[in-house]
Design an enzyme around this catalytic site. Sequence first.
Site, PDB file in Angstrom:
ATOM      1  CG  HIS A  91      -7.259  -4.838   7.420  1.00  0.00           C
ATOM      2  ND1 HIS A  91      -7.246  -5.076   6.074  1.00  0.00           N
ATOM      3  CD2 HIS A  91      -6.098  -5.352   7.900  1.00  0.00           C
ATOM      4  CE1 HIS A  91      -6.126  -5.724   5.756  1.00  0.00           C
ATOM      5  NE2 HIS A  91      -5.413  -5.904   6.848  1.00  0.00           N
ATOM      6  CG  ASP A 150      -9.785  -2.789   5.055  1.00  0.00           C
ATOM      7  OD1 ASP A 150      -8.830  -2.000   5.033  1.00  0.00           O
ATOM      8  OD2 ASP A 150      -9.673  -4.025   5.152  1.00  0.00           O
TER       9      ASP A 150
HETATM   10  C1  XLS Z   1      -0.018  -7.794   4.013  1.00  0.00           C
HETATM   11  C2  XLS Z   1      -0.965  -8.809   4.418  1.00  0.00           C
HETATM   12  C3  XLS Z   1      -2.317  -8.282   4.871  1.00  0.00           C
HETATM   13  C4  XLS Z   1      -3.047  -9.335   5.629  1.00  0.00           C
HETATM   14  C5  XLS Z   1      -4.147  -8.824   6.487  1.00  0.00           C
HETATM   15  O1  XLS Z   1       0.989  -8.055   3.396  1.00  0.00           O
HETATM   16  O2  XLS Z   1      -1.123  -9.729   3.395  1.00  0.00           O
HETATM   17  O3  XLS Z   1      -3.042  -7.800   3.803  1.00  0.00           O
HETATM   18  O4  XLS Z   1      -3.550 -10.318   4.804  1.00  0.00           O
HETATM   19  O5  XLS Z   1      -3.732  -7.894   7.415  1.00  0.00           O
END
Ligand code: XLS
Length: 440
Positions: free
Chosen positions: A98, A101
Amino acid sequence: MTYFNQEQIKYEGPYSSNPLSFKYFNPEEVINGKTMAEHLKFSVAYWHTFTEDLSDPFGVGTAKRNWDHLDGMDRAKARVEAIFELLEILNVEYFCFHDVDIAPEGKDLKESNENLDEIVALIKQKMDETGKKLLWNTANNFSHERFVHGAASSSNAEVFAYAAAKVKKQLDIANELNASSYVFWGGREGYESLLNTDMKLELDNLARFFKMAKDYANEIGFEGQFLIEPKPKEPTSHQYDFDVASGHAFLQKYGLENDFKFNIEANHATLAGHSFQHELRYARDNNMLGSVDANQGHPLLGWDTDEFPTDVYETTMAMYEILKNDGLGKGGLNFDAKPRRTSFEQEDLILTHIAGMDAFALGLRVANKMIEDEFFEALVSEKYKTYAEGIGKKIVDGTTNFKELEEYALDNSEVENRSDHLELVKSQINQYILTVNRGV
Ligand code: XLS
Ligand code: NI
Ligand code: NI
């Protein structure tokens, strides 16, 4: 500077007692014409592995990381070094992130974008040096308090615009780093109560957002696959992208079904009351299987625990669907998974990934054998054989009608059904799992 003091993990086979070795993942080994590395396009998730501190609602973070002493952009840069080291150690080709991150948010959008630019340049340089690839990136439009009412489905148009700006930036980055796909997980796109929610407007806006995102991707020539990641609940009590079936209906309603596929996460499937395999099958049957967030939920807990996948029965079923889909195309197996709070040492980041990779490698071996034997395929064609000829064939060909079916039924009122022998069918899986690596 080295953040992990570890040589590359090697395949040592199922009888090795070395915890820092692969027991089933043998990257070069060819299975049905493709190497295991080609079948299993693993990816490391930046968030769980590099920014997660393992805190929970009852206690502080426990994770001990070799970049903890750094702050801000220095820590962001250290994490770039660290992830490329980990990819090398694990022999993993892909990663995912993201926006938040990889770089800290600045005082405003402009400064956040500048921070991103600096880190993306570093990531690009590392990618060029190592040949590692970006499976997908995404915008975190859920953590910051501005997204309290959602992002594209927010009641506040200013937030819609801010969310759009963040996705636009991530699409530019996806293009620059040649990402295979781009993911939209709903984050806070959902509601708490219908008493104060205009669900129709929110869903229409969500579709408008996706449409504009796709238009922008086309404009800049980004060819990655767009993916929706369904999840039924958490953080909102009802998430709009509930599961594959409802997501597919949404895409079709708004004419977006050719622009998207699904990123299917095991733990989200089980939260929706489905099996992981159900979600994969539903997507595969509709040519919508794009990528996988490889994790598992805890069978006794009702939230998204994001555990590393270790359940071989589940990974077998998943690989069965993936092989039947002829692979995942531009997608891969992203470890959207984190160590438990009690596994706080840095070495656990390696051990968890080995566990997940081996579980999928074993699943691949078993599923491939199942398909080779055609044991289940034979069962299925036997089960549905009445549709292969006579009146059944007319039904599937669309060449009969209710009048003719009534005539048929009047002449054939004594129907004959056969047992499924369901328990025999299920126990066959155990035999496959237990024998596949023993050469019997
Ligand atoms: C949250 C999601 C997230 C997505 C990406 O539950 O799994 O981590 O994979 O935003
Ligand atoms: Ni996910
Ligand atoms: Ni999740």
